[in-house]
Design a protein around this motif. Structure first.
Motif, short mmCIF file in Angstrom:
data_model
loop_
_atom_site.label_atom_id
_atom_site.label_comp_id
_atom_site.label_asym_id
_atom_site.label_seq_id
_atom_site.Cartn_x
_atom_site.Cartn_y
_atom_site.Cartn_z
N GLN A 225 34.93 69.99 29.39
CA GLN A 225 34.33 70.68 28.22
C GLN A 225 35.42 69.75 27.18
O GLN A 225 35.14 69.81 25.74
N GLY A 226 35.95 67.95 27.66
CA GLY A 226 36.34 67.73 26.06
C GLY A 226 35.63 67.18 25.62
O GLY A 226 36.60 66.78 24.13
N GLY A 227 33.95 66.93 25.93
CA GLY A 227 33.16 66.65 24.91
C GLY A 227 32.88 67.13 23.79
O GLY A 227 32.90 66.78 22.67
N CYS A 228 32.72 68.74 24.52
CA CYS A 228 32.81 69.71 23.61
C CYS A 228 33.84 69.94 22.81
O CYS A 228 33.84 69.68 20.97
N TYR A 229 34.74 69.97 22.80
CA TYR A 229 36.22 69.92 22.57
C TYR A 229 36.38 68.79 20.70
O TYR A 229 36.36 69.18 19.53
N VAL A 230 35.94 67.17 21.57
CA VAL A 230 35.57 66.31 20.44
C VAL A 230 34.80 66.69 19.72
O VAL A 230 34.92 66.82 18.10
N LEU A 231 33.46 67.04 20.06
CA LEU A 231 32.70 67.50 18.77
C LEU A 231 32.73 68.48 17.87
O LEU A 231 32.62 68.21 16.66
N LYS A 232 33.81 68.97 18.07
CA LYS A 232 34.01 70.92 17.58
C LYS A 232 35.27 70.46 16.59
O LYS A 232 35.07 70.38 15.04
N GLU A 233 35.82 69.12 17.14
CA GLU A 233 37.07 69.13 15.98
C GLU A 233 36.48 67.92 15.22
O GLU A 233 36.45 68.04 13.55
N VAL A 234 35.21 66.96 15.02
CA VAL A 234 35.00 66.39 14.72
C VAL A 234 34.06 67.03 13.30
O VAL A 234 34.01 66.66 12.01
N ASP B 272 34.18 69.98 12.59
CA ASP B 272 35.46 71.01 11.63
C ASP B 272 36.27 70.07 10.49
O ASP B 272 36.27 70.01 9.00
N PHE B 273 36.06 68.63 10.57
CA PHE B 273 36.37 67.20 10.27
C PHE B 273 35.87 67.37 8.75
O PHE B 273 36.12 67.01 7.55
N TYR B 274 34.46 66.36 8.86
CA TYR B 274 33.36 66.25 8.45
C TYR B 274 32.60 67.65 7.64
O TYR B 274 32.58 67.64 6.45
N LEU B 275 33.07 68.60 7.53
CA LEU B 275 32.81 69.95 6.93
C LEU B 275 33.80 70.12 6.07
O LEU B 275 33.39 70.27 4.96
N GLY B 276 34.83 69.64 6.53
CA GLY B 276 35.87 70.16 5.60
C GLY B 276 36.23 68.95 4.88
O GLY B 276 37.00 68.98 3.26
N ASN B 277 35.92 67.87 5.37
CA ASN B 277 36.42 66.85 3.90
C ASN B 277 34.93 65.68 4.09
O ASN B 277 35.23 65.38 2.87
N ILE B 278 34.54 65.65 5.17
CA ILE B 278 33.34 64.41 4.58
C ILE B 278 32.36 65.05 3.42
O ILE B 278 31.83 65.10 2.36
N LEU B 279 31.38 66.35 4.38
CA LEU B 279 30.78 66.82 3.67
C LEU B 279 30.70 68.08 2.53
O LEU B 279 29.78 69.09 2.18
N ALA B 280 31.83 68.52 2.24
CA ALA B 280 32.06 69.36 1.28
C ALA B 280 32.44 69.51 -0.05
O ALA B 280 32.34 70.10 -0.91
N SER B 281 31.52 68.09 -0.08
CA SER B 281 32.01 67.80 -1.73
C SER B 281 30.29 68.62 -2.66
O SER B 281 29.42 68.17 -1.67
N ASP B 282 29.74 69.77 -2.75
CA ASP B 282 28.91 70.51 -3.43
C ASP B 282 28.00 69.50 -3.75
O ASP B 282 26.84 69.41 -4.65
N ALA B 283 28.10 68.27 -4.73
CA ALA B 283 27.12 67.11 -4.89
C ALA B 283 26.51 66.36 -4.49
O ALA B 283 25.25 66.20 -4.95
N LEU B 284 27.23 66.70 -3.49
CA LEU B 284 26.41 65.90 -2.49
C LEU B 284 25.21 66.96 -1.86
O LEU B 284 23.60 66.58 -1.53
N HIS B 285 24.86 68.28 -2.18
CA HIS B 285 23.69 68.78 -1.90
C HIS B 285 22.26 68.49 -2.61
O HIS B 285 21.43 68.05 -2.87
N SER B 286 22.42 68.02 -4.41
CA SER B 286 21.52 67.33 -5.12
C SER B 286 21.01 66.05 -4.26
O SER B 286 19.73 65.65 -4.26
N LYS B 287 21.91 65.72 -3.60
CA LYS B 287 21.42 64.16 -2.54
C LYS B 287 20.46 64.21 -1.56
O LYS B 287 19.60 63.08 -1.30
N TYR B 288 20.70 65.45 -1.10
CA TYR B 288 20.21 65.18 0.52
C TYR B 288 19.55 67.14 0.82
O TYR B 288 20.42 67.58 0.15
#
Length: 190
Positions: free
Chosen positions: A79-88, A90-106
């Motif tokens: 399950q290590g690979g799945c754990y890593v993906l979950k962590e990635v 979670d990080f993406y959602l909380g940090n990289i993709l959190a900006s509402d400005a991105l919704h108009s771009k993509y």
């Protein structure tokens, strides 16, 4: 002190019964843990995630750097690979993709974010790694790569969301998690 054969047999059988009853309690996790994603669920968002990734790739000028690749899963089993993906995710959602400005771009970004949020809460909530230290180191390396990209971080993450979805099919699909050695349909076709 001498025991009769019957007394010894009762003692041995009693110990055997005790150990047999304790074995289920010794398992690392309960059998109803949530650490898999049905391939059908992944296929349901395939088109939208692919279209979103294509949009991100238009803005991604750094084609040499890969976030979702072999390095992310190096040294991990089960399950290590799945754990890593979950962590990635979670990080993406909380940090990289959190900006509402991105919704108009993509286009489709909001829908894909909601999909990923549901995946980690309902399907990957109990994912864990046998070697958590290695898994966390792999995620830390991904974060270092992201920090080096500066303003291109968002485009790189969005551009690789489809690769992330494909890796989830390899590392988190139900048949692969339940039966060692079982290939998913996607792996069998490759």
């Amino acid at each position: 002190m001498m025991y009769s054969f019957q007394s010894l047999a009762v003692l041995v059988l009693g110990c055997f019964a005790f150990v047999t009853n304790c074995v289920p309690c010794l398992k690392a996790k309960p059998t109803n843990v949530v650490c898999y994603v049905e391939e059908q669920l992944l296929r349901s968002m395939r088109h939208k995630v692919h279209a979103l990734s294509k949009e991100g790739q238009k803005f991604d000028k750094n084609t040499d750097t890969r976030l979702i690749g072999k390095d992310l899963f190096q040294g991990l089993e089960g399950q290590g690979g799945c754990y890593v993906l979950k962590e990635v995710i979670d990080f993406y959602l909380g940090n990289i993709l959190a900006s509402d400005a991105l919704h108009s771009k993509y286009s489709h970004l909001l829908e894909v974010k909601e999909f990923l949020t549901t995946l980690i809460k309902r399907h990957m909530s109990d994912c864990d790694a046998e070697d958590k230290r290695q898994a966390d180191n792999n995620v830390a390396l991904l974060k270092q790569k992201l920090n080096q990209l500066n303003e291109m971080r968002e485009a790189k993450v969005v551009g690789e969301l489809f690769m992330l979805l494909q890796e989830m099919g390899k590392h988190c699909s139900a048949p692969n998690m339940k039966e060692p050695g079982h290939q998913s349909k996607q792996e069998a076709d490759e």
